[in-house]
Design a protein around this motif. Structure first.
Motif, short mmCIF file in Angstrom:
data_model
loop_
_atom_site.label_atom_id
_atom_site.label_comp_id
_atom_site.label_asym_id
_atom_site.label_seq_id
_atom_site.Cartn_x
_atom_site.Cartn_y
_atom_site.Cartn_z
N ASN A 195 -2.69 3.17 -6.38
CA ASN A 195 -1.51 3.64 -5.67
C ASN A 195 -0.79 2.50 -4.94
O ASN A 195 0.44 2.49 -4.87
CB ASN A 195 -1.86 4.76 -4.70
CG ASN A 195 -2.31 6.02 -5.41
OD1 ASN A 195 -2.17 6.14 -6.63
ND2 ASN A 195 -2.86 6.94 -4.66
N PHE A 196 -1.53 1.54 -4.41
CA PHE A 196 -0.90 0.36 -3.81
C PHE A 196 -0.05 -0.35 -4.86
O PHE A 196 1.09 -0.73 -4.59
CB PHE A 196 -1.93 -0.62 -3.25
CG PHE A 196 -2.56 -0.21 -1.95
CD1 PHE A 196 -1.83 0.39 -0.94
CD2 PHE A 196 -3.91 -0.47 -1.73
CE1 PHE A 196 -2.42 0.75 0.27
CE2 PHE A 196 -4.51 -0.13 -0.53
CZ PHE A 196 -3.77 0.49 0.48
N MET A 197 -0.61 -0.53 -6.06
CA MET A 197 0.14 -1.20 -7.12
C MET A 197 1.38 -0.39 -7.50
O MET A 197 2.46 -0.94 -7.66
CB MET A 197 -0.74 -1.45 -8.35
CG MET A 197 -1.80 -2.50 -8.13
SD MET A 197 -2.65 -3.00 -9.64
CE MET A 197 -3.52 -1.52 -10.10
N ARG A 198 1.20 0.90 -7.65
CA ARG A 198 2.29 1.77 -8.11
C ARG A 198 3.39 1.95 -7.05
O ARG A 198 4.58 1.90 -7.37
CB ARG A 198 1.70 3.14 -8.46
CG ARG A 198 2.72 4.14 -8.99
CD ARG A 198 2.16 5.53 -9.11
NE ARG A 198 1.89 6.05 -7.77
CZ ARG A 198 1.02 7.03 -7.51
NH1 ARG A 198 0.34 7.59 -8.48
NH2 ARG A 198 0.83 7.45 -6.29
N ASP A 199 2.99 2.14 -5.81
CA ASP A 199 3.94 2.57 -4.78
C ASP A 199 4.43 1.48 -3.84
O ASP A 199 5.51 1.60 -3.27
CB ASP A 199 3.32 3.68 -3.92
CG ASP A 199 2.90 4.89 -4.73
OD1 ASP A 199 3.50 5.13 -5.80
OD2 ASP A 199 1.97 5.60 -4.29
N ASP A 200 3.63 0.43 -3.66
CA ASP A 200 3.92 -0.51 -2.59
C ASP A 200 4.15 -1.96 -3.01
O ASP A 200 4.82 -2.70 -2.31
CB ASP A 200 2.81 -0.48 -1.53
CG ASP A 200 2.63 0.91 -0.93
OD1 ASP A 200 3.65 1.53 -0.60
OD2 ASP A 200 1.48 1.37 -0.80
N MET A 201 3.57 -2.36 -4.12
CA MET A 201 3.71 -3.77 -4.52
C MET A 201 5.09 -4.04 -5.09
O MET A 201 5.63 -3.23 -5.85
CB MET A 201 2.65 -4.16 -5.53
CG MET A 201 1.29 -4.31 -4.92
SD MET A 201 0.12 -4.96 -6.12
CE MET A 201 -1.23 -5.33 -5.02
N SER B 134 5.46 -9.06 -11.42
CA SER B 134 6.09 -7.98 -12.19
C SER B 134 6.98 -7.16 -11.26
O SER B 134 6.71 -7.04 -10.07
CB SER B 134 5.04 -7.09 -12.86
OG SER B 134 4.06 -6.65 -11.94
N SER B 135 8.02 -6.61 -11.82
CA SER B 135 8.96 -5.81 -11.03
C SER B 135 8.35 -4.49 -10.59
O SER B 135 8.68 -3.96 -9.55
CB SER B 135 10.23 -5.54 -11.82
OG SER B 135 10.90 -6.75 -12.07
N LYS B 136 7.46 -3.94 -11.42
CA LYS B 136 6.78 -2.71 -11.05
C LYS B 136 5.48 -2.62 -11.86
O LYS B 136 5.29 -3.32 -12.86
CB LYS B 136 7.65 -1.50 -11.30
CG LYS B 136 8.04 -1.28 -12.74
CD LYS B 136 8.93 -0.05 -12.88
CE LYS B 136 9.18 0.23 -14.35
NZ LYS B 136 9.86 1.50 -14.56
N ALA B 137 4.60 -1.75 -11.39
CA ALA B 137 3.33 -1.54 -12.09
C ALA B 137 3.59 -0.86 -13.44
O ALA B 137 4.58 -0.15 -13.61
CB ALA B 137 2.42 -0.68 -11.24
N TYR B 138 2.70 -1.13 -14.39
CA TYR B 138 2.82 -0.53 -15.72
C TYR B 138 1.43 -0.20 -16.24
O TYR B 138 0.42 -0.64 -15.67
CB TYR B 138 3.60 -1.46 -16.67
CG TYR B 138 3.04 -2.84 -16.84
CD1 TYR B 138 2.18 -3.14 -17.90
CD2 TYR B 138 3.36 -3.87 -15.95
CE1 TYR B 138 1.66 -4.42 -18.08
CE2 TYR B 138 2.84 -5.16 -16.12
CZ TYR B 138 1.99 -5.42 -17.18
OH TYR B 138 1.48 -6.69 -17.34
#
Length: 155
Positions: free
Chosen positions: A38-44, A70-74
């Motif tokens: 969730n940290f990767m998905r929502d906050d990074m 990366s611009s967002k998690a994948y």
């Protein structure tokens, strides 16, 4: 900008491995904890600072600086690879359970900051990594703690 501490076992993936990677960038794969996911998905965010931490070794500690690139998690491709240690038969390609971000090597530090030093420091001892039972592989770091590390250990 956020600051993160990301743990990796050096015999699995070390800071030197990141430095040697193509474009000094690698997927942060194999995370199998929902809070870390969730940290990767929502906050990074791209550009966030990463304190690269070696765990489960003779002298655990912060060994280098990296950044989220990366611009967002994948979706983590290892969750679908039956030959991978990180394979998850319950993960659905239409709704992947596990994610990755790309991490880029930034620089080696003047010297590692050991867990022992973190725990002994009056302020750094409050970091999540110093807390008893904290095994999370991705943790947020307060800017005040990051500033102390920069000033007192890497000057």
């Amino acid at each position: 900008m956020n600051i993160w501490l990301m743990k990796s076992e050096p015999d699995v993936y070390s800071f030197d491995d990141l430095k040697k990677a193509d474009k000094r960038t690698s997927m942060w794969e194999g995370v199998r904890n929902y809070q870390a996911r969730n940290f990767m998905r929502d906050d990074m965010c791209k550009g966030d600072v990463v304190l690269f931490y070696h765990s489960n070794c003779k002298e655990p500690g912060i060994v280098g600086l990296a950044e989220i690139s990366s611009s967002k998690a994948y979706p983590d491709p290892t969750q679908f690879d039956k030959k991978s240690n990180y394979f998850d038969p319950k993960s659905d390609p239409e709704n992947p359970r596990w994610l990755v971000v790309d991490v880029r090597y930034r620089k080696a530090v003047k010297r590692p900051v050991t867990l022992k030093e973190i725990k002994a420091h009056p302020e750094l001892g409050k970091m999540k990594v110093a807390q008893r039972g904290m095994r999370l592989s991705i943790q947020p770091v307060d800017k005040a703690h990051y500033d102390i590390i920069q000033k007192e250990f890497w000057g």
